[in-house]
Write a protein that holds these residues in place. Sequence first.
Motif, mmCIF file in Angstrom:
data_model
loop_
_atom_site.group_PDB
_atom_site.id
_atom_site.type_symbol
_atom_site.label_atom_id
_atom_site.label_comp_id
_atom_site.label_asym_id
_atom_site.label_seq_id
_atom_site.Cartn_x
_atom_site.Cartn_y
_atom_site.Cartn_z
ATOM 1 N N CYS A 214 0.862 -1.181 0.000
ATOM 2 C CA CYS A 214 0.000 0.000 0.000
ATOM 3 C C CYS A 214 0.905 1.240 0.000
ATOM 4 N N LEU A 215 0.718 2.071 -1.015
ATOM 5 C CA LEU A 215 1.581 3.245 -1.212
ATOM 6 C C LEU A 215 0.735 4.497 -1.364
ATOM 7 N N PRO A 216 1.302 5.673 -1.050
ATOM 8 C CA PRO A 216 0.620 6.904 -1.445
ATOM 9 C C PRO A 216 0.474 6.918 -2.969
ATOM 10 N N ALA A 217 -0.657 7.374 -3.460
ATOM 11 C CA ALA A 217 -0.927 7.310 -4.899
ATOM 12 C C ALA A 217 0.106 8.072 -5.719
ATOM 13 N N ASP A 218 0.718 9.109 -5.136
ATOM 14 C CA ASP A 218 1.701 9.892 -5.880
ATOM 15 C C ASP A 218 3.137 9.417 -5.647
ATOM 16 N N HIS A 219 3.306 8.271 -4.982
ATOM 17 C CA HIS A 219 4.639 7.733 -4.736
ATOM 18 C C HIS A 219 5.242 7.230 -6.046
ATOM 19 N N ALA A 220 6.542 7.383 -6.209
ATOM 20 C CA ALA A 220 7.213 6.959 -7.446
ATOM 21 C C ALA A 220 6.990 5.477 -7.737
ATOM 22 N N LEU A 221 6.965 4.631 -6.684
ATOM 23 C CA LEU A 221 6.788 3.190 -6.888
ATOM 24 C C LEU A 221 5.359 2.813 -7.271
ATOM 25 N N ALA A 222 4.412 3.733 -7.098
ATOM 26 C CA ALA A 222 3.019 3.444 -7.440
ATOM 27 C C ALA A 222 2.833 3.263 -8.938
ATOM 28 N N ALA A 223 3.798 3.709 -9.737
ATOM 29 C CA ALA A 223 3.712 3.543 -11.193
ATOM 30 C C ALA A 223 4.027 2.112 -11.610
ATOM 31 N N ARG A 224 4.589 1.320 -10.701
ATOM 32 C CA ARG A 224 4.947 -0.065 -11.022
ATOM 33 C C ARG A 224 3.708 -0.948 -10.945
ATOM 34 N N THR A 225 3.671 -1.994 -11.742
ATOM 35 C CA THR A 225 2.547 -2.937 -11.697
ATOM 36 C C THR A 225 2.741 -4.001 -10.627
ATOM 37 N N GLU A 226 3.980 -4.236 -10.220
ATOM 38 C CA GLU A 226 4.300 -5.234 -9.200
ATOM 39 C C GLU A 226 5.601 -4.823 -8.532
ATOM 40 N N LEU A 227 5.720 -5.115 -7.229
ATOM 41 C CA LEU A 227 6.904 -4.677 -6.485
ATOM 42 C C LEU A 227 7.508 -5.833 -5.707
ATOM 43 N N PRO A 228 8.841 -5.994 -5.752
ATOM 44 C CA PRO A 228 9.485 -6.858 -4.759
ATOM 45 C C PRO A 228 9.520 -6.107 -3.431
ATOM 46 N N LEU A 229 9.334 -6.826 -2.350
ATOM 47 C CA LEU A 229 9.294 -6.190 -1.034
ATOM 48 C C LEU A 229 10.592 -5.448 -0.725
ATOM 49 N N SER A 230 11.693 -5.912 -1.283
ATOM 50 C CA SER A 230 12.984 -5.281 -1.010
ATOM 51 C C SER A 230 13.034 -3.830 -1.475
ATOM 52 N N GLU A 231 12.137 -3.447 -2.401
ATOM 53 C CA GLU A 231 12.103 -2.062 -2.884
ATOM 54 C C GLU A 231 11.681 -1.093 -1.776
ATOM 55 N N LEU A 232 11.121 -1.626 -0.688
ATOM 56 C CA LEU A 232 10.620 -0.768 0.382
ATOM 57 C C LEU A 232 11.617 -0.619 1.529
ATOM 58 N N ARG A 233 12.827 -1.127 1.366
ATOM 59 C CA ARG A 233 13.768 -1.153 2.490
ATOM 60 C C ARG A 233 14.075 0.243 3.033
ATOM 61 N N SER A 234 14.041 1.273 2.206
ATOM 62 C CA SER A 234 14.379 2.621 2.673
ATOM 63 C C SER A 234 13.147 3.453 3.018
ATOM 64 N N GLU A 235 11.970 2.834 2.944
ATOM 65 C CA GLU A 235 10.718 3.558 3.197
ATOM 66 C C GLU A 235 10.336 3.523 4.673
ATOM 67 N N ALA A 236 9.608 4.547 5.109
ATOM 68 C CA ALA A 236 9.012 4.552 6.457
ATOM 69 C C ALA A 236 7.715 3.749 6.406
ATOM 70 N N PHE A 237 7.527 2.879 7.384
ATOM 71 C CA PHE A 237 6.374 1.979 7.392
ATOM 72 C C PHE A 237 5.293 2.456 8.372
ATOM 73 N N VAL A 238 4.045 2.258 7.959
ATOM 74 C CA VAL A 238 2.906 2.307 8.877
ATOM 75 C C VAL A 238 2.544 0.858 9.148
ATOM 76 N N LEU A 239 2.537 0.469 10.410
ATOM 77 C CA LEU A 239 2.381 -0.947 10.737
ATOM 78 C C LEU A 239 1.219 -1.155 11.702
ATOM 79 N N PHE A 240 0.562 -2.291 11.520
ATOM 80 C CA PHE A 240 -0.484 -2.696 12.453
ATOM 81 C C PHE A 240 0.169 -2.966 13.807
ATOM 82 N N SER A 241 -0.404 -2.451 14.868
ATOM 83 C CA SER A 241 0.192 -2.507 16.198
ATOM 84 C C SER A 241 0.510 -3.935 16.649
ATOM 85 N N ARG A 242 1.663 -4.103 17.269
ATOM 86 C CA ARG A 242 2.028 -5.410 17.818
ATOM 87 C C ARG A 242 1.039 -5.843 18.894
#
Length: 304
Positions: free
Chosen positions: A168-196
């Motif tokens: 799940c990405l912001p619609a204007d994020h550069a990676l949103a233009a991709r049709t499919e993403l490897p998870l490793s592409e998110l390594r430098s991104e800040a995450f919003v996570l479901f609470s532990r």
Amino acid sequence: MEFRHLRYFLVLAEELHFGRAARRLAISQPPLSLNIQQLEASVGARLFDRDSRGVRLTAAGRAFRESATALLAQAEAARALAREIEAGAVGRLRVGFVGSMLYRGLPQYLRDFEAAYPGIQVALTELNSQEQIDALLHDELDAAFIHTGRVPDALQATLVHSEPFVCCLPADHALAARTELPLSELRSEAFVLFSRQASPDYYSRIFDMCASQGFYPQIRHEVRHWLSVVSLVSQGMGVAVVPAALARSGMAGAAFRPLAGTGVRSEVYCVWKTAPDHPARDNFVAMVRAEAGHATQAGSQVQA
């Protein structure tokens, strides 16, 4: 005094003739007379006058007739209610759910159940998985939909939904233009996570997914509801890994893309306490299991 006495009394009160009353009751006249005598002895009052002119209700009998009619009606209503409860046709059902179930079949389950059992009042409560487990153990819920099948021995669980995780990405994020993403592409991104605290299983599952790709997620925000995760992402507050069903949330500003190379599934279980006896809950669970099974078969046929 027995209910048999009341039935005999009311038939005689209508017929005012021992012979006709006995025929209606499919008994002979002597047992009818004996039962009426037993009833009068139990009540302590004469209910009928009997003489050469026939049979008549006394003043006490006329008053007793109203009470006897009400008592038998209440007894029949109680019998009918007991039969309906045993069949799971009336009563109240308390169902807990995680928010993502709104996009994973819960509305259809409820519509179908309420159509089949209109006498059951269903009360919904949105809670996280651990809160639902606690509520089930304390008899505050009858059935629940949670993110884990690991439950205490007092509970039973059945898998009702399984689907892939997506990014799940912001619609204007550069990676949103991709049709499919490897998870490793998110390594430098800040995450919003479901609470532990809200769901330890989901938290560790997403962590494990990232670790398998050689990084740990940089957590910026933790929230307690899936729609809060999507909402924060839609406002540019980070990225997230969420169940595919949340793409149907229609949240403006959020984009959802399949994750490449991850076989991890997002699962939902229907969970209930094995005791005490609860026919309405059992009917609900049976219907959910049947519908979930049909959905799984249909999905397999489409994929094939």
